[in-house]
Design a protein around this motif. Sequence first.
Motif, mmCIF file in Angstrom:
data_model
loop_
_atom_site.group_PDB
_atom_site.id
_atom_site.type_symbol
_atom_site.label_atom_id
_atom_site.label_comp_id
_atom_site.label_asym_id
_atom_site.label_seq_id
_atom_site.Cartn_x
_atom_site.Cartn_y
_atom_site.Cartn_z
ATOM 1 N N LYS A 165 0.799 -1.122 -0.068
ATOM 2 C CA LYS A 165 -0.159 -0.121 0.029
ATOM 3 C C LYS A 165 0.844 1.143 0.020
ATOM 4 N N VAL A 166 2.013 1.218 0.866
ATOM 5 C CA VAL A 166 2.873 2.525 0.892
ATOM 6 C C VAL A 166 3.464 2.647 -0.414
ATOM 7 N N ASN A 167 4.012 1.621 -1.149
ATOM 8 C CA ASN A 167 4.577 1.416 -2.476
ATOM 9 C C ASN A 167 3.661 2.135 -3.420
ATOM 10 N N SER A 168 2.564 1.656 -3.505
ATOM 11 C CA SER A 168 1.458 2.434 -4.318
ATOM 12 C C SER A 168 1.204 3.654 -4.231
ATOM 13 N N ALA A 169 1.049 4.095 -3.019
ATOM 14 C CA ALA A 169 1.052 5.684 -2.588
ATOM 15 C C ALA A 169 2.158 6.386 -3.222
ATOM 16 N N ILE A 170 3.596 5.815 -2.868
ATOM 17 C CA ILE A 170 4.620 6.628 -3.454
ATOM 18 C C ILE A 170 4.714 6.603 -4.999
ATOM 19 N N GLU A 171 4.228 5.417 -5.805
ATOM 20 C CA GLU A 171 4.195 5.579 -7.171
ATOM 21 C C GLU A 171 3.071 6.497 -7.653
ATOM 22 N N GLU A 172 2.051 6.804 -6.827
ATOM 23 C CA GLU A 172 1.361 7.889 -7.177
ATOM 24 C C GLU A 172 1.504 9.298 -7.116
ATOM 25 N N PHE A 173 2.234 9.198 -5.990
ATOM 26 C CA PHE A 173 3.169 10.580 -5.404
ATOM 27 C C PHE A 173 4.278 11.052 -6.695
ATOM 28 N N LYS A 174 5.127 9.993 -7.168
ATOM 29 C CA LYS A 174 5.833 10.281 -8.305
ATOM 30 C C LYS A 174 5.470 10.783 -9.521
ATOM 31 N N GLU A 175 4.188 10.136 -9.794
ATOM 32 C CA GLU A 175 3.513 10.441 -10.895
ATOM 33 C C GLU A 175 2.971 12.026 -10.985
ATOM 34 N N ARG A 176 2.201 12.387 -9.533
ATOM 35 C CA ARG A 176 2.006 13.824 -9.573
ATOM 36 C C ARG A 176 2.855 14.749 -9.843
ATOM 37 N N ILE A 177 4.008 14.583 -9.126
ATOM 38 C CA ILE A 177 5.261 15.575 -9.231
ATOM 39 C C ILE A 177 5.818 15.535 -10.577
ATOM 40 N N VAL A 275 7.260 24.046 15.322
ATOM 41 C CA VAL A 275 8.505 23.513 15.891
ATOM 42 C C VAL A 275 9.782 24.024 14.970
ATOM 43 N N LEU A 276 9.877 23.874 13.633
ATOM 44 C CA LEU A 276 10.852 24.555 12.985
ATOM 45 C C LEU A 276 11.166 25.843 13.122
ATOM 46 N N ILE A 277 10.346 26.542 13.261
ATOM 47 C CA ILE A 277 10.530 27.991 13.453
ATOM 48 C C ILE A 277 11.123 28.171 14.990
ATOM 49 N N GLN A 278 10.850 27.316 15.930
ATOM 50 C CA GLN A 278 11.624 27.308 17.353
ATOM 51 C C GLN A 278 12.981 26.874 17.019
ATOM 52 N N LYS A 279 13.223 25.808 16.178
ATOM 53 C CA LYS A 279 14.676 25.423 15.863
ATOM 54 C C LYS A 279 15.372 26.272 15.018
ATOM 55 N N GLY A 280 15.147 27.426 14.634
ATOM 56 C CA GLY A 280 15.489 28.526 13.768
ATOM 57 C C GLY A 280 15.887 28.172 12.201
ATOM 58 N N VAL A 281 15.150 27.429 11.742
ATOM 59 C CA VAL A 281 14.991 26.950 10.254
ATOM 60 C C VAL A 281 14.652 28.002 9.584
ATOM 61 N N LYS A 282 15.277 28.550 8.635
ATOM 62 C CA LYS A 282 15.220 29.682 7.778
ATOM 63 C C LYS A 282 14.715 29.412 6.338
ATOM 64 N N LYS A 283 15.034 28.019 6.117
ATOM 65 C CA LYS A 283 14.852 27.638 4.423
ATOM 66 C C LYS A 283 13.943 26.532 4.559
ATOM 67 N N ILE A 284 13.159 26.166 3.640
ATOM 68 C CA ILE A 284 12.262 24.845 3.588
ATOM 69 C C ILE A 284 12.076 24.581 2.040
ATOM 70 N N TYR A 285 12.513 23.640 1.408
ATOM 71 C CA TYR A 285 12.305 22.844 0.348
ATOM 72 C C TYR A 285 10.933 21.777 0.378
ATOM 73 N N TYR A 286 10.319 21.919 -0.720
ATOM 74 C CA TYR A 286 9.091 20.837 -0.638
ATOM 75 C C TYR A 286 8.859 20.456 -2.078
ATOM 76 N N LEU A 287 8.300 19.138 -2.000
ATOM 77 C CA LEU A 287 8.040 18.730 -3.480
ATOM 78 C C LEU A 287 6.568 18.771 -3.837
ATOM 79 N N GLU A 288 5.537 18.873 -2.696
ATOM 80 C CA GLU A 288 4.169 18.798 -3.081
ATOM 81 C C GLU A 288 3.677 19.611 -1.966
ATOM 82 N N ASP A 289 2.253 20.078 -2.228
ATOM 83 C CA ASP A 289 1.724 21.016 -1.227
ATOM 84 C C ASP A 289 0.142 20.698 -1.259
ATOM 85 N N HIS A 290 -0.799 20.930 -0.279
ATOM 86 C CA HIS A 290 -2.104 20.660 -0.391
ATOM 87 C C HIS A 290 -2.636 22.159 -0.187
ATOM 88 N N PRO A 291 -2.559 23.271 -0.711
ATOM 89 C CA PRO A 291 -2.775 24.549 -0.612
ATOM 90 C C PRO A 291 -4.339 24.836 -0.105
#
Length: 482
Positions: A165-177, A275-291
């Motif tokens: 099931k996880v592998n199937s979801a990953i393949e769908e994700f790869k197709e979307r991006i 949590v990321l703000i508390q840790k001081g992270v200043k840059k985030i890269y991402y592959l997909e979003d749910h706007p």
Amino acid sequence: MLDDGKLDIIELEKARQSFKKIGLVQGSWDLFHLGHLRYIKKARELCDYLIVAMDSDEKIRKRKGNGRPIIPEEERYDFIKLLGIADDVVIKDANEVKWGLIKEVRPDVLVAIKENYNEEQIKKLEEYCGNVAILPRQSESSTSDKIRKITIAEQRNRIENLDEKVNSAIEEFKERIGYDDSLKEPIPNLIEHMKESTDWITPVAATCYYNNEWHYGTNHSNFNIPKIDVVNRSELYYATVEHAEINLLKKLGNVEVLDTPVYSTLFPCDKCMKVLIQKGVKKIYYLEDHPDRNWSKRSHELAEKNNIETIKLLDDKIIEKEEINDDINYYDYKYIYPPNARKQEQLDIMMEKEYSDQDPLDPQVIDQEILYTTNYWFISKNRFPHQDAGEQYLIVSKYPIYSIDDMSKEMWEELKSIWINIRDEYNLPGGAFCFRYGDPALSGASLKRLHAHIIMPNKEKIRFPIGGRKELKHELVLKKNN
């Protein structure tokens, strides 16, 4: 020693009257692992009479919940006693007053890790202790992390065909991006780590380049809920998911400031963003979003408000190596400071020990001959002498001491006598005694354990650098941990 877990006051006083150095180290010691053993052994090295304090079952339950401890106090108590390292093992009651045992023992040295006490507390504790010795963590994973891995491995079997099931979801994700083989790291490995997720609807992975290597975390479900909720994917199930960014931070350990970009297959939710703000992270890269999701809108607003740059990776499909190297924080290394390495061979040895969680200057692991030892120091010839040096000797602390504030009067006095003895024994007509301390970018040290150099030139002049570097030498390469 007594067998009831109470402090053996009689033996303690005997040790004190014999002028033995009293040490105290405290912990839960649940699911005892290698890091615990190293920690207690290093505490043993710092004293002559060691008391190991152990939290009772009730005390642990109050702090960590009803699921802990894994190992009951009777077994933990017997285990530590059978190690033969401690002179006394004490079980701490749940109702003990704050610092009660510390005030009763008044140890010459209280051994702790950085997370135990803040600077203000340490100053206060020094009213009851001769010294508070702060040791680094002795293993990369904690008891909680080990328990979590065991739980996940066991509970994965509750979902039929979970891997498929996880592998199937990953393949769908790869197709979307629009995934293709031209994408550079960390994207391929990031997607590969999605397979470790236990969320077969939305597997997520996160990573960052920290301490010269990639670290990964994936989202995991809390299976400590009724099976029907797990299988049917109820709202209760969604509310008990551990998100990838949180698990990434757990794997990194106690990182106060994370000044390196975080990469995620899915834009972090608003709770993770906090949590990321508390840790001081200043840059985030991402592959997909749910706007269209409210959590995503709130998360983007939080990022913008806190000046966090968010970049959708597939806009350019490239992560440059130079960008990664710029984000290395060399102060995050436990035992070494790579920018001050002078040779590739020297740097390779330093990195190998660092990756093995070993201090290169630990007398048990140092890769060179030790000429002789004293109570507090050992003496060796410098394996990588400075240019134009003739005779060059190293005087290194036998114990894991990294600050001159932690040096006792006896250590200072012995250091002086060693200097004179080396001069006389090796017939050195003249030279220099060099003792580095503090910030390695100022001291020029490549190794953090306290050490001194005795140098005699073989020419008219020798240049011994005081003042270090902030970046790795151009011709040197940080090799990845295999």
